[in-house]
Scaffold this active site. Structure first.
Site, mmCIF file in Angstrom:
data_model
loop_
_atom_site.group_PDB
_atom_site.id
_atom_site.type_symbol
_atom_site.label_atom_id
_atom_site.label_comp_id
_atom_site.label_asym_id
_atom_site.label_seq_id
_atom_site.Cartn_x
_atom_site.Cartn_y
_atom_site.Cartn_z
ATOM 1 N N CYS A 25 0.802 -1.230 0.000
ATOM 2 C CA CYS A 25 0.000 0.000 0.000
ATOM 3 C C CYS A 25 0.830 1.274 0.000
ATOM 4 C CB CYS A 25 -0.979 -0.003 1.168
ATOM 5 S SG CYS A 25 -2.271 -1.238 0.969
ATOM 6 N N HIS A 29 -2.513 3.180 -5.410
ATOM 7 C CA HIS A 29 -3.519 2.184 -5.777
ATOM 8 C C HIS A 29 -4.891 2.743 -5.431
ATOM 9 C CE1 HIS A 29 -2.854 1.595 -1.497
ATOM 10 N NE2 HIS A 29 -4.016 0.968 -1.435
ATOM 11 N N HIS A 31 -9.353 2.062 -4.486
ATOM 12 C CA HIS A 31 -10.390 1.242 -3.869
ATOM 13 C C HIS A 31 -11.767 1.708 -4.326
ATOM 14 C CE1 HIS A 31 -7.593 -0.593 -1.032
ATOM 15 N NE2 HIS A 31 -7.097 0.615 -0.803
ATOM 16 N N HIS A 75 -13.066 9.562 -7.458
ATOM 17 C CA HIS A 75 -12.062 9.615 -8.521
ATOM 18 C C HIS A 75 -10.946 10.618 -8.233
ATOM 19 C CE1 HIS A 75 -15.048 7.193 -10.556
ATOM 20 N NE2 HIS A 75 -14.063 6.774 -11.323
ATOM 21 N N GLU A 136 -13.226 -0.432 2.681
ATOM 22 C CA GLU A 136 -12.176 -0.235 1.691
ATOM 23 C C GLU A 136 -12.140 -1.389 0.684
ATOM 24 O OE1 GLU A 136 -8.190 1.588 2.797
ATOM 25 O OE2 GLU A 136 -7.638 -0.506 2.485
#
EC number: 4.1.2.50
Length: 150
Positions: A25, A29, A31, A75, A136
């Site tokens: 992490c 990345h 979710h 986003h 998440e």
């Protein structure tokens, strides 16, 4: 009449990176977050009130959470502004990307604390934030409860 809890659920997509973390992490990345917002209050009993029987109109709760959380985080890529990720963030911003520079490490735990503050500040006086659940992944979530944070 007693207190009633109502919950509204929201979804948004966001990216983040955990600077200094010792696992995957640390990489950027994303979710598909699921946010459940539970408020508590007494339903309106005034028979002349247009919202008779409601603690809060689900549409009013939706407006608050959409404006404070979903519209901002959906986003977006979230970085801790106090890390070297600031250079990457500036590059992304220059390229027109939606970037949030948070005052915290963007873990689910810290995000749910941030969300609680933002939502509490917008609720009507007679309605209190009871809890938040920020999921998440399918198997991982963070929860915030007012009773544990007073």
């Amino acid at each position: 009449m007693g207190n009633i809890r109502i919950t509204k659920q929201f979804n948004f997509e966001a990216g983040h990176a955990l600077y200094g973390y010792d696992g995957k992490c640390r990489n950027v990345h994303g979710h598909s977050y699921k946010l459940s917002v539970t408020v508590i209050g007494r339903p309106i009993t005034d028979v002349g009130h247009v919202k008779l029987g409601m603690v809060i109109d689900f549409g009013d709760l939706k407006k608050i959470v959409k404006e404070e959380i979903v519209d901002k985080f959906d986003h977006a890529t979230v970085f801790n502004k106090n890390t070297p990720h600031i250079e990457l963030a500036k590059e992304l911003i220059d390229r027109g990307h939606n970037v949030i520079l948070a005052d915290y490490q963007p873990t689910s735990e810290n995000m749910v604390i941030d969300f609680a503050k933002k939502i509490k500040a917008r609720l009507p006086e007679n309605v209190k934030l009871h809890s938040l659940r920020l999921q998440e992944t399918d198997t991982s979530y963070a929860e915030w409860f007012a009773s544990e944070n007073e």
